[in-house]
Motif scaffolding. Structure first.
Motif, PDB file in Angstrom:
ATOM      1  N   ILE A   3      49.256 -40.824 -35.656  1.00 45.11           N
ATOM      2  CA  ILE A   3      47.903 -41.352 -35.837  1.00 45.11           C
ATOM      3  C   ILE A   3      47.942 -42.870 -35.792  1.00 45.11           C
ATOM      4  CG2 ILE A   3      45.896 -41.402 -37.371  1.00 45.11           C
ATOM      5  CD1 ILE A   3      47.187 -38.886 -38.754  1.00 45.11           C
ATOM      6  N   GLY A   4      47.118 -43.466 -34.936  1.00 43.44           N
ATOM      7  CA  GLY A   4      46.964 -44.915 -34.930  1.00 43.44           C
ATOM      8  C   GLY A   4      46.025 -45.344 -36.035  1.00 43.44           C
ATOM      9  N   LEU A   5      46.355 -46.440 -36.705  1.00 42.27           N
ATOM     10  CA  LEU A   5      45.580 -46.908 -37.855  1.00 42.27           C
ATOM     11  C   LEU A   5      45.196 -48.373 -37.671  1.00 42.27           C
ATOM     12  CD1 LEU A   5      47.842 -45.430 -40.695  1.00 42.27           C
ATOM     13  CD2 LEU A   5      45.676 -44.479 -39.883  1.00 42.27           C
ATOM     14  N   ILE A   6      43.916 -48.660 -37.793  1.00 38.74           N
ATOM     15  CA  ILE A   6      43.444 -50.041 -37.776  1.00 38.74           C
ATOM     16  C   ILE A   6      42.219 -50.135 -38.676  1.00 38.74           C
ATOM     17  CG2 ILE A   6      42.030 -49.681 -35.691  1.00 38.74           C
ATOM     18  CD1 ILE A   6      42.700 -52.646 -34.967  1.00 38.74           C
ATOM     19  N   THR A   7      42.117 -51.234 -39.403  1.00 39.83           N
ATOM     20  CA  THR A   7      40.977 -51.413 -40.301  1.00 39.83           C
ATOM     21  C   THR A   7      40.557 -52.871 -40.346  1.00 39.83           C
ATOM     22  OG1 THR A   7      40.118 -50.904 -42.507  1.00 39.83           O
ATOM     23  CG2 THR A   7      42.353 -51.794 -42.411  1.00 39.83           C
ATOM     24  N   ASP A   8      39.301 -53.083 -40.714  1.00 37.14           N
ATOM     25  CA  ASP A   8      38.754 -54.413 -40.958  1.00 37.14           C
ATOM     26  C   ASP A   8      39.030 -55.373 -39.797  1.00 37.14           C
ATOM     27  OD1 ASP A   8      37.763 -54.600 -44.043  1.00 37.14           O
ATOM     28  OD2 ASP A   8      39.397 -53.165 -43.830  1.00 37.14           O
ATOM     29  N   ILE A   9      38.574 -54.976 -38.617  1.00 33.82           N
ATOM     30  CA  ILE A   9      38.685 -55.840 -37.451  1.00 33.82           C
ATOM     31  C   ILE A   9      37.809 -57.075 -37.630  1.00 33.82           C
ATOM     32  CG2 ILE A   9      38.288 -55.993 -34.961  1.00 33.82           C
ATOM     33  CD1 ILE A   9      38.775 -52.931 -34.860  1.00 33.82           C
ATOM     34  N   HIS A  10      36.615 -56.887 -38.213  1.00 40.85           N
ATOM     35  CA  HIS A  10      35.665 -57.984 -38.442  1.00 40.85           C
ATOM     36  C   HIS A  10      35.420 -58.773 -37.153  1.00 40.85           C
ATOM     37  CE1 HIS A  10      35.188 -58.091 -42.959  1.00 40.85           C
ATOM     38  NE2 HIS A  10      36.188 -57.231 -42.826  1.00 40.85           N
ATOM     39  N   PHE A  11      35.200 -58.061 -36.071  1.00 38.76           N
ATOM     40  CA  PHE A  11      35.003 -58.732 -34.785  1.00 38.76           C
ATOM     41  C   PHE A  11      33.773 -59.628 -34.854  1.00 38.76           C
ATOM     42  CE2 PHE A  11      33.571 -59.262 -30.449  1.00 38.76           C
ATOM     43  CZ  PHE A  11      34.763 -59.533 -29.785  1.00 38.76           C
ATOM     44  N   SER A  12      33.949 -60.868 -34.418  1.00 39.25           N
ATOM     45  CA  SER A  12      32.877 -61.857 -34.514  1.00 39.25           C
ATOM     46  C   SER A  12      32.703 -62.569 -33.182  1.00 39.25           C
ATOM     47  CB  SER A  12      33.204 -62.875 -35.610  1.00 39.25           C
ATOM     48  OG  SER A  12      32.279 -63.941 -35.604  1.00 39.25           O
ATOM     49  N   VAL A  13      31.482 -62.971 -32.892  1.00 36.88           N
ATOM     50  CA  VAL A  13      31.218 -63.810 -31.718  1.00 36.88           C
ATOM     51  C   VAL A  13      30.960 -65.246 -32.142  1.00 36.88           C
ATOM     52  CG1 VAL A  13      30.352 -61.909 -30.323  1.00 36.88           C
ATOM     53  CG2 VAL A  13      28.752 -63.195 -31.746  1.00 36.88           C
ATOM     54  N   LEU A  45      39.064 -47.668 -39.576  1.00 36.59           N
ATOM     55  CA  LEU A  45      38.725 -47.424 -40.970  1.00 36.59           C
ATOM     56  C   LEU A  45      37.593 -48.286 -41.526  1.00 36.59           C
ATOM     57  CD1 LEU A  45      42.406 -46.964 -42.093  1.00 36.59           C
ATOM     58  CD2 LEU A  45      40.642 -45.201 -42.195  1.00 36.59           C
ATOM     59  N   GLY A  46      36.797 -48.874 -40.654  1.00 37.75           N
ATOM     60  CA  GLY A  46      35.602 -49.553 -41.131  1.00 37.75           C
ATOM     61  C   GLY A  46      35.642 -51.064 -41.031  1.00 37.75           C
ATOM     62  N   ASP A  47      34.458 -51.679 -41.125  1.00 40.37           N
ATOM     63  CA  ASP A  47      34.277 -53.111 -40.931  1.00 40.37           C
ATOM     64  C   ASP A  47      34.793 -53.535 -39.561  1.00 40.37           C
ATOM     65  OD1 ASP A  47      33.003 -53.285 -43.320  1.00 40.37           O
ATOM     66  OD2 ASP A  47      34.527 -54.485 -44.335  1.00 40.37           O
ATOM     67  N   MET A  48      34.409 -52.770 -38.561  1.00 42.14           N
ATOM     68  CA  MET A  48      34.776 -53.055 -37.183  1.00 42.14           C
ATOM     69  C   MET A  48      34.170 -54.377 -36.730  1.00 42.14           C
ATOM     70  SD  MET A  48      34.123 -50.584 -33.913  1.00 42.14           S
ATOM     71  CE  MET A  48      32.432 -50.329 -34.441  1.00 42.14           C
ATOM     72  N   ILE A  49      32.983 -54.717 -37.267  1.00 45.34           N
ATOM     73  CA  ILE A  49      32.318 -55.975 -36.922  1.00 45.34           C
ATOM     74  C   ILE A  49      32.220 -56.853 -38.164  1.00 45.34           C
ATOM     75  CG2 ILE A  49      30.990 -54.991 -35.014  1.00 45.34           C
ATOM     76  CD1 ILE A  49      28.557 -54.889 -36.935  1.00 45.34           C
ATOM     77  N   ASN A  50      32.023 -58.148 -37.921  1.00 45.96           N
ATOM     78  CA  ASN A  50      31.888 -59.075 -39.034  1.00 45.96           C
ATOM     79  C   ASN A  50      30.527 -58.943 -39.712  1.00 45.96           C
ATOM     80  OD1 ASN A  50      33.226 -61.265 -40.495  1.00 45.96           O
ATOM     81  ND2 ASN A  50      31.577 -62.552 -39.706  1.00 45.96           N
ATOM     82  N   GLY A  51      29.528 -58.459 -38.944  1.00 43.98           N
ATOM     83  CA  GLY A  51      28.189 -58.310 -39.504  1.00 43.98           C
ATOM     84  C   GLY A  51      27.480 -59.640 -39.677  1.00 43.98           C
ATOM     85  N   GLU A  58      25.312 -57.871 -31.231  1.00 38.79           N
ATOM     86  CA  GLU A  58      26.128 -58.425 -30.151  1.00 38.79           C
ATOM     87  C   GLU A  58      27.615 -58.222 -30.439  1.00 38.79           C
ATOM     88  OE1 GLU A  58      27.295 -60.308 -26.625  1.00 38.79           O
ATOM     89  OE2 GLU A  58      25.401 -59.371 -27.254  1.00 38.79           O
ATOM     90  N   GLU A  59      28.009 -58.337 -31.693  1.00 44.85           N
ATOM     91  CA  GLU A  59      29.402 -58.057 -32.073  1.00 44.85           C
ATOM     92  C   GLU A  59      29.767 -56.622 -31.721  1.00 44.85           C
ATOM     93  OE1 GLU A  59      29.476 -61.157 -35.890  1.00 44.85           O
ATOM     94  OE2 GLU A  59      29.272 -58.994 -36.213  1.00 44.85           O
ATOM     95  N   LEU A  60      28.877 -55.704 -32.057  1.00 41.58           N
ATOM     96  CA  LEU A  60      29.127 -54.294 -31.746  1.00 41.58           C
ATOM     97  C   LEU A  60      29.176 -54.081 -30.241  1.00 41.58           C
ATOM     98  CD1 LEU A  60      29.437 -51.441 -32.988  1.00 41.58           C
ATOM     99  CD2 LEU A  60      26.953 -51.192 -32.781  1.00 41.58           C
ATOM    100  N   ARG A  61      28.265 -54.718 -29.517  1.00 40.18           N
ATOM    101  CA  ARG A  61      28.202 -54.549 -28.062  1.00 40.18           C
ATOM    102  C   ARG A  61      29.491 -55.034 -27.393  1.00 40.18           C
ATOM    103  NH1 ARG A  61      27.418 -56.938 -23.424  1.00 40.18           N
ATOM    104  NH2 ARG A  61      27.468 -59.027 -24.330  1.00 40.18           N
TER     105      ARG A  61
END
Length: 276
Positions: A3-13, A45-51, A58-61
């Motif tokens: 299983i690949g695991l990644i969390t809290d990317i907080h991707f931001s533009v 595991l969540g917080d994929m975007i910074n929000g 746009e972060e999600l896109r």
């Protein structure tokens, strides 16, 4: 099972937050590792975007096409930053019917919780949930960016655990928020009703481990023979580059988490002493 695991990317533009230019190559490297890792699936595991206000959509896109370069299955978890996008739009973009769900793989049942079920960013479903929200917001030690599992979800969780026990399945619980106080700190906080949820999990020997994020530095605790894992955040990868993402190998009685360097981070025995 791998299983690949990644969390809290907080991707931001936003350039102020490091922005897409900083995150894109590292996220690309993560997906390439997952593509080459012979994985059964990935857990995000969540917080994929910074929000970021007014930029969340746009972060999600921008981040979704990067994740979709992994051509296998990704199971998503809703984090608090995710709900900067309205939940209905978020679920549609992630291809999810609802924010809490379960799935099975071999003899394991994965139960994914929605820790933002009762929160300031989500309308409570029942009178009991509205009362829970009021009581939690009245306690200053409980951060208003966290949330709780609501009444209907608790009932659903109970039924999932009963069914898994009847079918002699092992259960792995997934939640963005930490469920054990030893795996977080006061600044980050945890699931508001973690005690209620833990008490329910402890009643079922089928439950082996709980995996989550939110606390950016990671942690591990064991109580009543249940392992509570919190994974380090991708967004803090400069501080812990070796564990910005990881792979878990799930065996019948062991869970082994390996860093991208190949180093074994955790090697956990999953047997419960109160098994029948």
């Amino acid at each position: 099972m791998r299983i690949g695991l990644i969390t809290d990317i907080h991707f931001s533009v936003s350039d102020a937050a490091g922005g897409a230019h900083a995150a894109t190559p590292d996220l690309g490297a993560c997906i390439e590792d997952f593509r080459n890792g012979s994985l059964d699936f990935v857990l995000q595991l969540g917080d994929m975007i910074n929000g970021t206000p007014e930029r969340a959509e746009e972060e999600l896109r921008q981040v979704l096409p990067m994740l979709k370069k992994y051509t296998g299955t990704i199971h998503h978890v809703i984090g608090n930053h995710c709900l900067a996008v309205p939940q209905k739009d978020l679920l549609r973009n992630l291809g999810m019917e609802r924010a809490y769900y379960s799935f099975r793989k071999e003899k394991f049942r994965f139960v994914v919780l929605d820790g933002m079920d009762v929160s300031v960013l989500n309308e409570p479903e029942t009178g009991a949930d509205r009362a829970l929200l009021r009581s939690c917001l009245a306690r200053p030690e409980l951060h208003d960016y966290c949330g709780a599992v609501g009444k209907r979800q608790i009932e659903w969780l109970h039924s999932e655990l009963q069914e898994a026990s009847a079918k002699k399945e092992s259960v792995i619980v997934i939640c963005h928020f930490p469920l054990h106080p030893a795996t977080t700190d006061l600044k980050h906080g945890m699931l508001w009703n973690h005690r209620e949820v833990r008490k329910l999990l402890e009643a079922y020997p089928a439950v082996r481990a709980c995996i989550g994020g939110h606390y950016h530095y990671g942690g591990h605790a064991k109580e009543k023979d249940i392992h509570y894992l919190v994974l380090p955040a991708f967004v803090n990868r400069a501080e812990h580059p070796g564990t910005a993402w990881s792979v878990a190998e799930l065996l019948q009685d062991r869970l082994v988490v390996t860093a991208r360097s190949g180093e074994v981070v955790l090697d956990l025995e999953l047997n419960r002493t109160d098994d029948a």
